[in-house]
Design a protein around this motif. Structure first.
Motif, PDB file in Angstrom:
ATOM      1  N   LEU A  66       0.842  -0.972  -0.013  1.00  0.00           N
ATOM      2  CA  LEU A  66      -0.128  -0.102   0.000  1.00  0.00           C
ATOM      3  C   LEU A  66       0.996   1.247  -0.029  1.00  0.00           C
ATOM      4  N   PHE A  70       1.106   3.968  -2.908  1.00  0.00           N
ATOM      5  CA  PHE A  70       0.849   5.552  -2.532  1.00  0.00           C
ATOM      6  C   PHE A  70       1.918   6.269  -3.346  1.00  0.00           C
ATOM      7  N   PHE A  87      -4.723   1.360  -5.926  1.00  0.00           N
ATOM      8  CA  PHE A  87      -4.508   2.047  -4.650  1.00  0.00           C
ATOM      9  C   PHE A  87      -5.842   1.804  -3.780  1.00  0.00           C
ATOM     10  N   VAL A  88      -6.831   1.984  -4.242  1.00  0.00           N
ATOM     11  CA  VAL A  88      -8.065   1.922  -3.477  1.00  0.00           C
ATOM     12  C   VAL A  88      -8.404   0.312  -3.167  1.00  0.00           C
ATOM     13  N   LEU A  91      -6.161  -0.392  -0.136  1.00  0.00           N
ATOM     14  CA  LEU A  91      -6.679   0.466   0.921  1.00  0.00           C
ATOM     15  C   LEU A  91      -7.738  -0.580   1.732  1.00  0.00           C
ATOM     16  N   ALA A  95      -7.719  -2.271   5.126  1.00  0.00           N
ATOM     17  CA  ALA A  95      -8.718  -2.071   6.161  1.00  0.00           C
ATOM     18  C   ALA A  95      -9.470  -3.087   6.525  1.00  0.00           C
TER      19      ALA A  95
END
Length: 147
Positions: A66, A70, A87-88, A91, A95
């Motif tokens: 990650l 970024f 990236f999402v 993420l 999470a």
């Protein structure tokens, strides 16, 4: 005779260290899911401990992936579309993995069924992030273009 000239941007290969970090998280998260399935069938507490350690290892690799994504997001300039989706996805994987790690910290008897559901969700998002990450770096032409 017809000559075809491709003026598309050159393909950018994924960095080898980024590839290792990205690819290492998937089997660890998948192993956590398999350990959760084994625990749900046998109720042997050690399977829950294995799952917790595998999820923690997957979080380490996914976290570094990650961070790399970024940094690549800002290096991409105007070509951020696929990098942003990648990236999402990472993420979301991190999470969900963090929530899954918190669930697995509880007593082994309190892990099910949330732990197995979260492990499945993390494994699927890790698969999607890995697939998208490896496929997005070798694209030399826009989608839909043919030679």
């Amino acid at each position: 005779m017809v000559a075809i000239v491709d003026h598309g941007r050159p393909a950018r290969a994924i960095h080898p260290l980024h590839a290792v970090l990205l690819a290492a998280s998937l089997p660890l998260f998948l192993g956590g899911l398999l350990c959760d399935i084994a625990y749900s069938r046998s109720f042997e507490i050690q399977w829950s401990n294995f799952a917790a350690w595998l999820i923690a290892g997957g979080m380490v690799f996914a976290g570094f992936s990650l961070l790399w994504a970024f940094i690549d997001l800002f290096r991409a300039g105007r070509r951020r579309g696929r990098g942003l989706v990648y990236f999402v996805l990472l993420l979301v994987t991190v999470a969900l993995g963090l929530v899954n790690a918190f669930v697995h910290v509880r007593d082994a008897w309190g892990v099910m069924p949330e732990g197995m559901i979260l492990s499945a969700a993390v494994a699927v998002t890790a698969l999607l992030a890995t697939w998208f990450g490896f496929s997005s770096f070798g694209m030399s032409r826009r989608m839909g273009e043919t030679r």
